[in-house]
Design a protein around this motif. Sequence first.
Motif, PDB file in Angstrom:
ATOM      1  N   GLU A   1      -7.305   2.578  -2.221  1.00  0.00           N
ATOM      2  CA  GLU A   1      -6.161   1.539  -2.598  1.00  0.00           C
ATOM      3  C   GLU A   1      -6.236   0.222  -1.740  1.00  0.00           C
ATOM      4  O   GLU A   1      -6.023  -0.737  -2.375  1.00  0.00           O
ATOM      5  N   ALA A   2      -6.553   0.182  -0.502  1.00  0.00           N
ATOM      6  CA  ALA A   2      -6.899  -0.749   0.092  1.00  0.00           C
ATOM      7  C   ALA A   2      -7.732  -1.958  -0.325  1.00  0.00           C
ATOM      8  O   ALA A   2      -7.407  -2.896  -0.230  1.00  0.00           O
TER       9      ALA A   2
ATOM     10  N   LEU B   1       0.674  -1.294   0.011  1.00  0.00           N
ATOM     11  CA  LEU B   1       0.072  -0.110   0.210  1.00  0.00           C
ATOM     12  C   LEU B   1       1.019   1.292   0.003  1.00  0.00           C
ATOM     13  O   LEU B   1       1.337   1.721   0.909  1.00  0.00           O
TER      14      LEU B   1
END
Length: 522
Positions: A401-402, A372
């Motif tokens: 993003e996660a 990440l």
Amino acid sequence: MYKVLIVDDEIFVRRGLINLMDWNSLQYEICGEAENGEQAIEMIDKLQPDLVIADIRMPILDGLELIKRVKEEREDPPLFIIVSGYHDFTYAQKALRYNVQDYILKPIDEEELETTLKKLAVTLNQKRISTITLEKPIKETIIQTLLQSEHSDLDIEHLASVLLIPAEAEYSYVLIEVQDIQTDGTIDYAPILKAFVANYFGEHVHTLPVHVRDQNQYGLLLPIFLLQYVSSGNMQEQFVRLRGLLVKDLGTDVAVFVGKPVDHLKDIAHSFRSANESLNYKFTEKSKQVIFAEEVLTTSLYYFDVDEELHSKLINEIEENQSEAYEATVAAIFAQFQDKRFAPSAVANTITRSLIGIINIIRQMEGSEEELKLLDELLSWQRKYRSLSQLQHIYLQFVHEAAAYLAEVRSEQKKGNIEKIKKYIDANFTENINLKSIASKFYLNSVYLGQLFRKTYGVYFNEYLLSLRIEEAKRLLRQKDLRMYEVAEKVGFQNADYFVTQFEKLEKMTPTDYRNKMLGKK
């Protein structure tokens, strides 16, 4: 800021001491840590701290020997505070002999240490004033002196004359936070701010001292009467106008925190403290960029976490990659920050808790949080994202993003799982296996497994299993002189007639015809 070196052989003691105090508000900053006296001597030479807080008992070189050597070998040694877990008068006597500023027993009391640090700040200010010239550095020192301690009227008159500001006037300490989305210290705004102040107030004042702080913050000692010379309206309108021009001049967003007015320069420390306290309300005043201590300090702050339901909901939505749902939940969390009047520490706790929740899921799925790219940004967000809108923007980017990464990990996991299942089928097709039994073995729904198998390999599970069995039957028919029921059993068929039917369906001939063909018989 005065530099502090912490010396203790226990890392948890050092960490605890660092986290115990709000060092910045007391005009101190931690410049380093040492785990023994020898290491401390090297760091004192390198870092030139103003104050050393040392444990009395340490390996290699203890606290008292450290002080003795530093004072004997250096012309301008730092001040020392000794910390001890021992109620030993002999140690205290030795510490006093070395002119130690204070001897504090463990466990350290926060109020006791704060009182000591405030007293030492006065000593350090006087020390600095006596050793530097009346150039720019002394103005900063005088400001620190004014903000930390009380003075006689005569002292105030002298300090005011050096700063070229009136002593007998109403003042507010004005805290300016530059919200440029840059790591603090990246840009020095002090020259621009000083030029702005000089231009804004013009002929009405010779100079106004700008107090340089950390965390992209700057302080201004402002005589209130000056505002009426440069703009009309009430005080709130005047500060809103000042901020607007400041934003334009700096080319970035700015928040202004106005301390409570005081009647004389000698009381400016009270205004300074109230401006600092009003910083805790930076996330509570919806869209306000000028915050007045007089207005906000009468209201309470929330120091707990967001609702458990919201937290759990967000983590689930991230794991399931429901973008619309988690965007709405993030918005709800940040709305709660404002509605419930979260203190910055409570906001930080909430962000940290969600990061831990996301990292735990990634690890459970055998992924790596190091993938990440925005994780480091969120771990140190307070040094860069200073408004709630800035924080919400970067936090939502991180959540996107996660969620995408978890979806990718899950996809790889599915691919890995279906490959394991295929290898299992290839190794066990001669056994009495079927889609249901395999799904149960791998803790999957049989319908889902069937769909996943066809999507991955382009063939139905039963078709693939049948093809494996028929190919093995052909090998046995070519190489072994077995009866048909024996061939059927060896390749996983419980019924010989059914085997013959399926063989003929797939190969367009019976097993007997296939064997005869291989033997050259017609």
